[in-house]
Design a protein around this motif. Sequence first.
Motif, short mmCIF file in Angstrom:
data_model
loop_
_atom_site.label_atom_id
_atom_site.label_comp_id
_atom_site.label_asym_id
_atom_site.label_seq_id
_atom_site.Cartn_x
_atom_site.Cartn_y
_atom_site.Cartn_z
N UNK A 5 26.12 -7.34 7.46
CA UNK A 5 27.17 -6.57 8.14
C UNK A 5 28.18 -6.00 7.15
N UNK A 6 28.52 -6.80 6.13
CA UNK A 6 29.50 -6.33 5.13
C UNK A 6 28.93 -5.23 4.24
N UNK A 7 27.62 -5.19 4.11
CA UNK A 7 26.99 -4.23 3.19
C UNK A 7 26.17 -3.16 3.91
N UNK A 8 26.38 -3.02 5.21
CA UNK A 8 25.58 -2.08 6.00
C UNK A 8 25.80 -0.63 5.60
N UNK A 9 26.91 -0.33 4.94
CA UNK A 9 27.18 1.04 4.52
C UNK A 9 27.30 1.15 3.00
N UNK A 10 26.92 0.10 2.30
CA UNK A 10 27.08 0.06 0.84
C UNK A 10 25.73 0.32 0.17
N UNK A 11 25.62 1.33 -0.69
CA UNK A 11 24.35 1.57 -1.40
C UNK A 11 23.90 0.32 -2.14
N UNK A 12 22.63 -0.02 -1.99
CA UNK A 12 22.10 -1.24 -2.61
C UNK A 12 21.53 -0.96 -3.99
N UNK A 13 21.72 -1.92 -4.88
CA UNK A 13 21.13 -1.84 -6.22
C UNK A 13 20.03 -2.89 -6.39
N UNK A 14 19.67 -3.57 -5.30
CA UNK A 14 18.74 -4.68 -5.41
C UNK A 14 17.39 -4.25 -5.97
N UNK A 15 16.90 -3.06 -5.57
CA UNK A 15 15.57 -2.63 -6.05
C UNK A 15 15.62 -2.14 -7.50
N UNK A 16 16.82 -2.05 -8.08
CA UNK A 16 16.96 -1.65 -9.48
C UNK A 16 17.31 -2.83 -10.39
N UNK A 17 17.25 -4.03 -9.82
CA UNK A 17 17.52 -5.22 -10.63
C UNK A 17 16.35 -5.48 -11.58
N UNK A 18 16.67 -5.97 -12.79
CA UNK A 18 15.63 -6.35 -13.77
C UNK A 18 14.94 -7.63 -13.29
N UNK A 19 13.62 -7.67 -13.44
CA UNK A 19 12.86 -8.87 -13.10
C UNK A 19 12.67 -9.67 -14.38
N UNK A 20 13.35 -10.80 -14.55
CA UNK A 20 13.24 -11.60 -15.78
C UNK A 20 11.81 -12.06 -16.02
N UNK A 21 11.47 -12.24 -17.29
CA UNK A 21 10.20 -12.80 -17.75
C UNK A 21 9.04 -11.82 -17.65
#
Length: 583
Positions: free
Chosen positions: A154-170
């Motif tokens: 609910x708090x992030x419903x209008x906030x652009x997400x960066x989750x798919x641009x996170x680095x995957x460690x290892x």
Amino acid sequence: MWTDDTIKPVLERLRSQGSDDGKFEAKSCTTSIGASVWESVSAFANTSGGTMLLGISEQDGFRPIDGFDADRVINQFMDGIGDGNPQGIRLTNPPTYRISRCQANGKPFLAVDINENPADRKPCYITAKGPSDGGYRRADDKDIRLSRTEVFELQNAMVPSRADREIVPETNLTDLNDDAVEHLLDIHKDSKALRGTTTRQERLARLNITDKQGNILLAGLLAAGQYPQQYFPNLVIDVAAYPETEKSAPAGPRFIDRTICDGNMPEAINQAVEATARNLRSTTFVVGSGAQTDAEIPREVLREVIANAVIHREYDARFVGTSICVDIYPDRVEVSNPGGLWGGVTVDNITDGISRCRNETLVRLMHEIPYGSQGLVTVEGGGTGIPLVIQQMRSRALDAPKFVAKPDRFTVVLNRYGAEYQDNKRWLTGIGTTLTNQEQSILMPLRQTSTMTVQQLHASLRIDSDDIRHIMERLATRGIITPTGPDEYAVTTPQTGIADDKPTTDKLSNTEQIVLASLSTETPLDVHAIVTRSGKGISTVRRVLRMLIVRNLAVATAPPSSKHRKYLRASSANTDDAIATDR
């Protein structure tokens, strides 16, 4: 505004069912507003709105209490919501509201309508407790405390997400699938996207498969990885077929079939579509002058809905431990993904054709990676998916999809054939001529609503209005439909010979019985009055009314386009003979 007359059937219905429900909550407020009032206000504001009945006792059969001080309670309510003494504000993100003074049996009480908050003003919560402990949502007659994932969504419903641009460690470049990567590089080799790049690392970074240092991004791993589940075991599509209409079967096998679809997301989607289709019936549909065999729910629909779940799901760290689920029941298929609706999308506007997606990088990559020997893309994008699903379902004489949105989970329900399909197919066959998919798509809602305008069909099916006019002209020329007004048509029932003019209440669902019982044989009621009497949502009431009209159990007093349209129960429709069935 509520009046004594309009609120009376609500109190009678609550008294009959013995409890509050998803739209109405009674609070005695004997001496003052208690904490539970603010919990319900929060729940209504965070869900889909509702009405507080202040001064009404549930324990006394939803009747007004003695000694209720309406003026005092109004002042306390307005203070708490922020429209009175600023020291008395109880809520963060308070909703808009409307207060109606009412009476029953000569005693006063208040009906306070609470509006749902827009996406950028959720969650509404009790300030002193914070969003996790003081935020609620409505579930039937209960106010349920928001979970931490629900608060996050609910708090992030209008906030652009960066989750798919996170680095995957290892990870390193060996975790990428060479064929998928080469395809991406090849289709961009002459494009502006790779302009000025000289090395493979620069090109991978420019396409957002990696960052500039060569670290693999989550979107790159999901779209073009060898095996993303090495790092995210639950980023899979879990397809399960159940023997009963619910998961908790009392006896027998838990699953008829189950497939965990993994690999990169184009591979997983393809596997999930085939695993789902394998557990559905197959049939042959008329397409133009030929025939085509497909699953009862077309693969194109399954692919669109499952792909949407992949690209629109939440990939924040709080959610990567939760899978996408495809649950196959004898009467329906449910596709659900973690994460709520994003970017202002609601169940009401989801069909408007506007593309909104929290995972922009993943969508772009998925749009460019093909599946199958024909090189078809996994994701089309552009907001065309849901309208296409509706058209394809209609063309198979199936209901439009149902959307169930919770703060942290979204589900699409696709009805399988059942009795309605067989009835619709017999009706289409009885027309006695070959019909294209689009012609079938138009005839199904037209049959259900008696008459429809071009504009209404466009809104329902997302087919271009001019194309609809051409199709309607063809159908009218063949005597299948008849013009009833400017850009308005009705099915020519005598021509088809299929519709049965004898009213029947056999096999009505419980909801259909309730709506039918809400109608009067003498006093026409508009849809809002029927909603109040039945306690059902307006979209449900509209759908059921269309069905009742088709089955000659109800009649409308005006065309669908008229703002004065009201409804009567057919004089020969006996609700006592109705047989309830689970659907």
